[in-house]
Design an enzyme around this catalytic site. Structure first.
Site, PDB file in Angstrom:
ATOM      1  N   GLY A 112      38.891 -58.466 -38.480  1.00  0.00           N
ATOM      2  CA  GLY A 112      38.838 -57.269 -39.314  1.00  0.00           C
ATOM      3  C   GLY A 112      38.713 -57.608 -40.787  1.00  0.00           C
ATOM      4  N   ARG A 113      39.191 -58.790 -41.130  1.00  0.00           N
ATOM      5  CA  ARG A 113      38.996 -59.218 -42.522  1.00  0.00           C
ATOM      6  C   ARG A 113      38.730 -60.714 -42.592  1.00  0.00           C
ATOM      7  NH1 ARG A 113      44.780 -59.081 -45.503  1.00  0.00           N
ATOM      8  NH2 ARG A 113      46.087 -59.471 -43.691  1.00  0.00           N
ATOM      9  N   ARG A 203      39.419 -70.604 -44.686  1.00  0.00           N
ATOM     10  CA  ARG A 203      40.133 -71.370 -43.661  1.00  0.00           C
ATOM     11  C   ARG A 203      39.163 -72.308 -42.953  1.00  0.00           C
ATOM     12  NH1 ARG A 203      43.814 -66.738 -40.756  1.00  0.00           N
ATOM     13  NH2 ARG A 203      41.877 -65.877 -39.952  1.00  0.00           N
ATOM     14  N   ARG A 210      40.944 -67.380 -30.195  1.00  0.00           N
ATOM     15  CA  ARG A 210      42.328 -66.946 -29.926  1.00  0.00           C
ATOM     16  C   ARG A 210      42.463 -66.502 -28.479  1.00  0.00           C
ATOM     17  NH1 ARG A 210      43.720 -64.451 -35.232  1.00  0.00           N
ATOM     18  NH2 ARG A 210      42.147 -65.230 -36.677  1.00  0.00           N
ATOM     19  N   ASP A 285      46.734 -62.107 -30.259  1.00  0.00           N
ATOM     20  CA  ASP A 285      45.540 -62.301 -31.096  1.00  0.00           C
ATOM     21  C   ASP A 285      45.805 -63.322 -32.196  1.00  0.00           C
ATOM     22  OD1 ASP A 285      47.250 -59.976 -31.783  1.00  0.00           O
ATOM     23  OD2 ASP A 285      46.087 -59.959 -33.629  1.00  0.00           O
ATOM     24  N   ASN A 286      47.059 -63.717 -32.370  1.00  0.00           N
ATOM     25  CA  ASN A 286      47.388 -64.722 -33.377  1.00  0.00           C
ATOM     26  C   ASN A 286      47.741 -66.066 -32.739  1.00  0.00           C
ATOM     27  OD1 ASN A 286      46.938 -62.885 -35.414  1.00  0.00           O
ATOM     28  ND2 ASN A 286      49.087 -62.299 -35.600  1.00  0.00           N
ATOM     29  N   ASP A 295      46.863 -67.711 -38.597  1.00  0.00           N
ATOM     30  CA  ASP A 295      47.180 -66.400 -39.161  1.00  0.00           C
ATOM     31  C   ASP A 295      48.553 -66.380 -39.818  1.00  0.00           C
ATOM     32  OD1 ASP A 295      44.799 -65.267 -38.731  1.00  0.00           O
ATOM     33  OD2 ASP A 295      45.526 -63.585 -37.547  1.00  0.00           O
TER      34      ASP A 295
HETATM   35  P1  AMP Z   1      47.318 -59.496 -38.123  1.00  0.00           P
HETATM   36  O1  AMP Z   1      48.525 -58.797 -37.618  1.00  0.00           O
HETATM   37  O2  AMP Z   1      47.286 -59.738 -39.603  1.00  0.00           O
HETATM   38  O3  AMP Z   1      47.000 -60.718 -37.357  1.00  0.00           O
HETATM   39  O4  AMP Z   1      46.092 -58.481 -37.905  1.00  0.00           O
HETATM   40  C1  AMP Z   1      45.867 -57.776 -36.723  1.00  0.00           C
HETATM   41  C2  AMP Z   1      44.496 -57.168 -36.757  1.00  0.00           C
HETATM   42  O5  AMP Z   1      44.340 -56.317 -37.883  1.00  0.00           O
HETATM   43  C3  AMP Z   1      43.358 -58.171 -36.832  1.00  0.00           C
HETATM   44  O6  AMP Z   1      42.288 -57.655 -36.082  1.00  0.00           O
HETATM   45  C4  AMP Z   1      43.027 -58.192 -38.296  1.00  0.00           C
HETATM   46  O7  AMP Z   1      41.701 -58.574 -38.537  1.00  0.00           O
HETATM   47  C5  AMP Z   1      43.252 -56.746 -38.679  1.00  0.00           C
HETATM   48  N1  AMP Z   1      43.585 -56.580 -40.090  1.00  0.00           N
HETATM   49  C6  AMP Z   1      44.725 -56.908 -40.729  1.00  0.00           C
HETATM   50  N2  AMP Z   1      44.661 -56.597 -42.032  1.00  0.00           N
HETATM   51  C7  AMP Z   1      43.442 -56.065 -42.240  1.00  0.00           C
HETATM   52  C8  AMP Z   1      42.762 -55.538 -43.372  1.00  0.00           C
HETATM   53  N3  AMP Z   1      43.321 -55.487 -44.575  1.00  0.00           N
HETATM   54  N4  AMP Z   1      41.512 -55.087 -43.187  1.00  0.00           N
HETATM   55  C9  AMP Z   1      40.918 -55.116 -41.992  1.00  0.00           C
HETATM   56  N5  AMP Z   1      41.501 -55.593 -40.893  1.00  0.00           N
HETATM   57  C10 AMP Z   1      42.747 -56.054 -41.003  1.00  0.00           C
HETATM   58 MG    MG Z   2      45.717 -61.872 -36.890  1.00  0.00          MG
END
Ligand code: AMP
Ligand code: MG
Length: 542
Positions: A112-113, A203, A210, A285-286, A295
């Site tokens: 997502g980012r 990174r 994952r 996913d992490n 992550d």
């Molecule tokens: P995380 O818990 O940070 O591993 O993120 C879980 C999901 O949310 C993953 O698919 C990330 O890519 C997405 N995500 C987290 N923060 C953002 C953001 N600011 N913009 C877009 N996607 C995000």
């Molecule tokens: Mg993540």
């Protein structure tokens, strides 16, 4: 042999973008948010930024890519690793994955980012995938902006490199750059949004695959793509398993591969427990298929030893991802991965899959015992005595606020004389305690009883004390990325002063060395940091 000249132009990096060459692409090329089917990734465009500026880069990671230091100081470097343009051979794409978040299936998540820039083949023939984090929205951004703030980016950058130097399997970080743009975040989700400086981290890892990459296809019953991704992953990331032999039928190959993922994951978690690292968001996913720490979000380092501690305020009520729970959560996550690959094995293989999953428990237990023996400076772990020795130690460490890092480091220096008076015996440990009033006479008596038991156990090994100390100091770091140190570096960086970020990067290159002129960084958390946001409490907002 003369070493080859380092690369002085980013356009000279050699790319072999196998992930996108061998796996199916999403036919749509926009960054518009959507569900993506029948594809492993989508081509995307990083969002250009106004005024990128380099905060820090890792010279070791630059070396992995054969990059000369001058490249990392160049304008090209800043433009490319802020996402403003691609160098020759790069391709920008975001991958599709799903995952279990806090125990619940969350459906499609995806990069997502994160935006991948392709896979470099370095001069030793090693593959290194590059990935920007915070370079703008992708089809997988759901309702979020695809951006990252400076505080979380500095934390990811420093911790990736610190973990590497501690000997913990991890993704790496090449650079952290300010974008010159601001990003709005409500840090504690309490209705206080604020503009913060935006940043991008690059990174680096052999791959960023994952558990969730496999789970998404099983959840969608897309077994064709599931098989394609598994075959690709084994071929690319686990080539040693692909040799013809007993594993050449696909079922036994898949089982051998899954067992290897279990082994690597166990090894990683043993290291986390050793250094007192709490990941904070062990969603599937992490979890890296390579057993790398991946992550870095609301992670934290244990200050006072507490099996129940989690740095993540988003997980404060359930504490699912607390320090003491990490080993069993890793097993749960591997169970989800096993569920994901099960449709490719036939019914009679359920027992074999379970047996492969047991590899995790066996590897973890063996690894944990060896790790504890090392931490205590013992020749080998003797279950008959040492299980109790460890359990009793944890109880003591937990019952008064005891700095874990300082305690183990100082334990190496105690005098191995059981006849010493209590005060003398425990004197070297004084620096580890946060609340002197907790050190009641009763507690001191218990602690000294344990220390005398420990001394007798050490003496039974009959190795020179110097050997014990060396063994302990090689696994018990003097320096870790204490939560408050990272926050101080962030406070400065937010004022455009990057000195402390770079100072910590340098310090953490040698976490096991004494570095006497840096001893202040080994001190326990100051009292002001006890309740400060970013030091003891973090959320998923980043
Ligand atoms: P995380 O818990 O940070 O591993 O993120 C879980 C999901 O949310 C993953 O698919 C990330 O890519 C997405 N995500 C987290 N923060 C953002 C953001 N600011 N913009 C877009 N996607 C995000
Ligand atoms: Mg993540």
């Amino acid at each position: 042999m003369i070493a080859p000249q380092p690369i002085t132009r980013l356009d000279d990096l050699v790319f072999d973008n196998r992930f996108i060459q061998e796996l199916p692409a999403d036919p749509e090329n926009t960054n518009k948010r959507r569900q993506v089917y029948d594809a492993c990734y989508s081509y995307v465009a990083p969002t250009p930024v106004a005024q990128p500026q380099c905060v820090a880069y890792s010279r070791e990671v630059a070396e992995l890519l054969d990059l000369a230091p001058s490249v990392c100081e160049s304008d090209d470097f800043i433009e490319i690793f802020a996402g403003n343009r691609l160098s020759s051979g790069m391709a920008a794409y975001a991958t599709c994955y799903g995952g279990h978040q806090f125990g619940n299936w969350a459906g499609q998540l995806g990069d997502g980012r994160a935006i991948n820039l392709g896979e470099v083949i370095n001069r030793r023939g090693k593959r290194w995938a590059l990935q920007l984090k915070g370079a703008g929205p992708t089809p997988y951004s759901r309702n979020a902006d695809g951006l990252a703030v400076l505080r979380s980016s500095v934390r990811e950058f420093l911790c990736s490199e610190a973990m590497y130097h501690l000997g913990v399997p991890t993704t790496r970080a090449l650079s952290v750059l300010l974008t010159g743009e601001s990003v709005v975040r409500d840090m504690f989700y309490d209705g206080n949004p604020k503009a913060e400086p935006g940043a991008v981290v690059c990174r680096v890892a052999p791959s960023f695959t994952r558990f969730g990459h496999f789970q998404i296809f099983t959840a969608r019953q897309d077994l064709k793509l599931l098989k394609q991704l598994i075959d690709y992953t084994i071929r690319t990331d686990f080539p040693e398993l692909s040799v013809p032999g007993p594993n050449d039928s696909s079922v036994s190959l898949y089982l051998a591969w899954f067992a290897e993922v279990c082994r690597r994951t166990a090894d990683m978690v043993v290291h986390w427990q050793r250094v007192g690292f709490v990941h904070g968001v062990m969603n599937t996913d992490n979890m890296s298929i390579l057993g790398l720490t991946i992550d870095y979000g609301p992670y934290g380092w244990l200050e006072d030893f507490d099996l129940n501690w989690t740095p993540n305020t988003t997980d404060a009520s359930e504490r699912r991802y607390r320090y003491g729970n990490q080993p069993s959560i890793a097993l749960w996550n591997l169970g989800q991965l096993a569920n994901a690959i099960y449709p490719l094995l036939e019914e009679p293989n359920l027992a074999a899959l379970q047996a492969a999953l047991n590899t995790y428990k066996e590897t973890f237990e063996q690894g944990w015992q060896a790790m504890m023996a090392d931490k205590l400076g013992l020749q080998a772990f003797k279950p008959a005595t040492d299980h109790d020795l460890c359990t009793d130690l944890f109880m003591l460490l937990q019952s008064v606020e005891t700095d874990m890092t300082i305690f183990y480091r100082q334990l190496a220096t105690i005098n191995l004389d059981t006849g010493l008076a209590d005060a003398q015996l425990m004197a070297p440990l004084a620096a580890a305690y946060y609340v002197p009033e907790q050190l009641t006479v009763a507690y001191q008596t218990q602690l000294c009883a344990w220390l005398r038991r420990y001394i007798l156990r050490v003496l039974a090994d009959a190795v020179p004390d110097e050997t014990r100390r060396k063994r302990m100091n090689a696994v018990n770091p003097k320096y870790v990325l204490r939560n408050y140190l990272a926050q101080l570096a962030i406070d400065q960086a937010e004022q455009h002063d990057f000195t402390m970020v770079n100072e910590l990067l340098e310090l953490l290159r040698h976490p096991y060395d004494e570095q006497p002129d840096k001893a202040a960084f080994a001190a326990k958390r100051p009292d002001w940091a006890r309740q400060r946001a970013g030091c003891s409490m973090l959320s998923c907002s980043s």
